[in-house]
Design a protein around this motif. Structure first.
Motif, PDB file in Angstrom:
ATOM      1  N   ALA A 172      -6.174 -14.391  -4.079  1.00 14.50           N
ATOM      2  CA  ALA A 172      -7.110 -14.508  -5.205  1.00 14.50           C
ATOM      3  C   ALA A 172      -7.949 -15.780  -5.077  1.00 14.50           C
ATOM      4  O   ALA A 172      -9.162 -15.765  -5.317  1.00 14.50           O
ATOM      5  N   SER A 173      -7.310 -16.882  -4.681  1.00 15.81           N
ATOM      6  CA  SER A 173      -8.039 -18.133  -4.500  1.00 15.81           C
ATOM      7  C   SER A 173      -9.055 -18.008  -3.367  1.00 15.81           C
ATOM      8  O   SER A 173     -10.195 -18.472  -3.479  1.00 15.81           O
ATOM      9  N   ALA A 174      -8.627 -17.364  -2.253  1.00 17.39           N
ATOM     10  CA  ALA A 174      -9.543 -17.165  -1.124  1.00 17.39           C
ATOM     11  C   ALA A 174     -10.736 -16.310  -1.529  1.00 17.39           C
ATOM     12  O   ALA A 174     -11.879 -16.569  -1.116  1.00 17.39           O
ATOM     13  N   ALA A 175     -10.494 -15.283  -2.352  1.00 18.48           N
ATOM     14  CA  ALA A 175     -11.587 -14.435  -2.828  1.00 18.48           C
ATOM     15  C   ALA A 175     -12.555 -15.235  -3.691  1.00 18.48           C
ATOM     16  O   ALA A 175     -13.781 -15.092  -3.578  1.00 18.48           O
ATOM     17  N   TRP A 251      -9.276  -4.469   3.049  1.00 23.55           N
ATOM     18  CA  TRP A 251     -10.577  -4.357   3.701  1.00 23.55           C
ATOM     19  C   TRP A 251     -11.624  -5.222   3.012  1.00 23.55           C
ATOM     20  O   TRP A 251     -12.416  -5.926   3.656  1.00 23.55           O
ATOM     21  N   GLY A 252     -11.650  -5.168   1.675  1.00 25.05           N
ATOM     22  CA  GLY A 252     -12.664  -5.914   0.933  1.00 25.05           C
ATOM     23  C   GLY A 252     -12.543  -7.414   1.132  1.00 25.05           C
ATOM     24  O   GLY A 252     -13.533  -8.094   1.444  1.00 25.05           O
ATOM     25  N   LEU A 253     -11.327  -7.949   0.965  1.00 23.93           N
ATOM     26  CA  LEU A 253     -11.136  -9.390   1.112  1.00 23.93           C
ATOM     27  C   LEU A 253     -11.307  -9.842   2.556  1.00 23.93           C
ATOM     28  O   LEU A 253     -11.845 -10.929   2.818  1.00 23.93           O
ATOM     29  N   LEU A 254     -10.846  -9.012   3.506  1.00 27.90           N
ATOM     30  CA  LEU A 254     -11.001  -9.380   4.913  1.00 27.90           C
ATOM     31  C   LEU A 254     -12.482  -9.447   5.285  1.00 27.90           C
ATOM     32  O   LEU A 254     -12.907 -10.350   6.006  1.00 27.90           O
ATOM     33  N   SER A 255     -13.259  -8.507   4.785  1.00 26.95           N
ATOM     34  CA  SER A 255     -14.696  -8.528   5.058  1.00 26.95           C
ATOM     35  C   SER A 255     -15.354  -9.740   4.419  1.00 26.95           C
ATOM     36  O   SER A 255     -16.194 -10.413   5.035  1.00 26.95           O
ATOM     37  N   LEU A 256     -14.961 -10.047   3.176  1.00 23.86           N
ATOM     38  CA  LEU A 256     -15.527 -11.194   2.468  1.00 23.86           C
ATOM     39  C   LEU A 256     -15.208 -12.497   3.195  1.00 23.86           C
ATOM     40  O   LEU A 256     -16.099 -13.328   3.440  1.00 23.86           O
ATOM     41  N   CYS A 257     -13.943 -12.675   3.565  1.00 23.82           N
ATOM     42  CA  CYS A 257     -13.540 -13.898   4.276  1.00 23.82           C
ATOM     43  C   CYS A 257     -14.165 -13.955   5.663  1.00 23.82           C
ATOM     44  O   CYS A 257     -14.553 -15.028   6.143  1.00 23.82           O
TER      45      CYS A 257
END
Length: 477
Positions: A172-175, A251-257
């Motif tokens: 959550a923090s990374a997002a 998938w969403g967070l990996l793409s964002l990061c």
């Protein structure tokens, strides 16, 4: 619900209400004379009570605060006060008080206790060689503190529920900081002032034609280093579907990061990410060969690359910015940055031979390379930009070997734990964290600061997962 209440210390907060009322009366009178210290006490006192009752709450708060190095920190005459450091210090004090008060005699295994104690002892002895004793002593204290905070993590995270809560907060923090990173990028492109975007002038579009994301950290390379942790976890969860992390989240967070990592334009972070992903693919190669994993993986990489490329700019400036980007990434062996690294590495080698056994003092390279060892330069103390060489220069062969021993122990214990893992969530988390640490070690060959809180938190979290696999769950309170 009871477990959630325990994790977030709901009962603790309720029990602390009388103390809060007393704090309002006692501390309120002091606001007129010492407003900032009194405000700090007013906030920290009830928080300390909550952390004493539930140390896991402190770990969760530290987890979320890890990337807030620059934005969210407080600049004071003594230095930068970072929220993760304050929360970690408070958690350590409350945990130690709890251990002493309850006379706890049994602790979770930590194989790094001896090598890290040896390293700290070498750092203390190295002060005899320091040119700027006060600064070197401060570095030793800060390093010891971050090592202690990392050591404490596996003592508190002792169940699967706790581990999953920490992982969710970390993601959550990374997002959050990654979303802010994109705002920073597009806000600068749109002409927003640095007071709004939070970018330092050095990383705005005025330099390369496009901004470099640093998000809440001090520099893009530090942000890229932090992103290695969520990227390692998310990629491992994406391959190990039995870990039961929702596919759209992974998938969403990996793409964002991933997009944020690309837009840091940090060559060291790129090399680290490649090494990290390669290790995960090597360990989980059987999962990669499945068509339902392999095809989406290729498509995902292509989409992230396309988004990052289009983010550089648009229209007539796209080709120019792309060329600038590729030129910066490929210019590894020439340019101002390369020349600076060559100079500092040569200075570090010279310093090493002056005291090869215990070094010139922990944190001693800056004063050694500065024009005056007792006067801090305007831009800060010089660093080697290679942690291995800096360790050799500052703590000698003994200090360097103690850190190498630490990494070797972690690697062998991770391998042992992976062979014994039966829980897919534990296995995927172990692989993701191990690969993230491998990436951190790779990037450490391009910059040098040993006492980053997120690095030692990563190590502590990795040991916690190893213990859950090798020793089992054992709530200590």
């Amino acid at each position: 619900m009871k477990r959630l209440a325990d994790i977030f210390a709901v009962d603790t907060i309720r029990a602390s209400l009388p103390l809060l009322l007393v704090a309002v009366v006692v501390l309120g009178a002091g606001f007129a004379y010492l407003p900032l210290p009194m405000l700090a006490l007013f906030i920290l006192l009830p928080l300390a009570v909550a952390l004493y009752r539930s140390p896991l709450l402190g770990i969760l708060l530290v987890t979320f605060a890890l990337p807030f190095e620059r934005i969210g920190s407080l600049e004071m005459q003594a230095g930068t006060i970072k929220p993760s450091q304050v929360l970690a210090a408070l958690t350590v004090v409350c945990w130690v008080a709890r251990v002493v008060w309850r006379r706890q005699k049994h602790f979770r295994p930590n194989p790094l206790t001896v090598p890290l104690l040896v390293f700290i002892a070498i750092c203390v002895v190295s002060l005899t060689q320091a040119l700027h004793v006060r600064y070197s002593a401060e570095v030793v204290v800060l390093t010891t503190f971050t090592l202690l905070a990392g050591w404490m993590v596996p003592q508190i995270i002792t169940t699967r529920t706790m581990l999953k809560g920490v992982v969710m907060i970390l993601l959550a923090s990374a997002a959050f900081v990654s979303t802010f990173g994109l705002f920073q990028f597009f806000g600068d492109l749109a002409g927003l002032p640095t007071s709004v975007t939070g970018l330092r002038e050095l990383y705005t579009k005025e330099v390369f034609g496009f901004p470099r994301i640093q998000s809440t950290t001090h520099e893009p390379l530090y942000f890229g280093n932090y992103l290695l942790i969520p990227i390692g976890l998310l990629f491992a969860y994406l391959l190990e579907r039995r870990a039961r992390i929702p596919l759209w989240i992974a998938w969403g967070l990996l793409s964002l990061c991933g997009v944020n990592l690309v837009l840091t334009v940090s060559r060291g972070a790129y090399l680290a990410a490649v090494g990290e992903i390669a290790l995960i693919l090597f360990v989980l190669w059987r999962l990669v060969l499945k068509p339902r994993i392999f095809i989406p993986l290729i498509l995902g990489v292509a989409i992230v690359g396309w988004i990052a490329a289009r983010s550089l700019s648009s229209g007539d400036t796209l080709q120019r910015n792309t060329d600038t980007f590729l030129s910066h990434v490929q210019n590894v062996f020439y340019g101002a940055s390369y020349n600076e690294r060559v100079t500092t590495i040569e200075q570090a080698r010279t310093a090493f031979w002056q005291s090869p056994i215990i070094g010139i003092g922990a944190g001693g390279f800056g004063p050694y390379a500065a024009h005056s060892p007792l006067v801090k330069p305007k831009d800060g103390w010089p660093i080697v930009n290679n942690e291995s060489i800096e360790l050799l220069a500052e703590t000698g062969i003994l200090g360097f070997l103690s850190i190498v021993a630490t990494l070797i122990i972690l690697a062998f214990r991770s391998g042992k734990a992976f062979l014994r893992a039966r829980d897919p969530f534990f296995a995927a988390t172990l692989v993701g964290l191990s690969a993230a640490l491998f990436g951190v070690v790779i990037q450490y060959q391009t910059f040098s600061t040993l006492y980053f809180m997120h690095v030692w938190f990563l190590i502590g979290l990795l040991i916690a997962v190893q213990n859950l696999i090798l020793v089992g769950e054992k709530p200590l309170w």
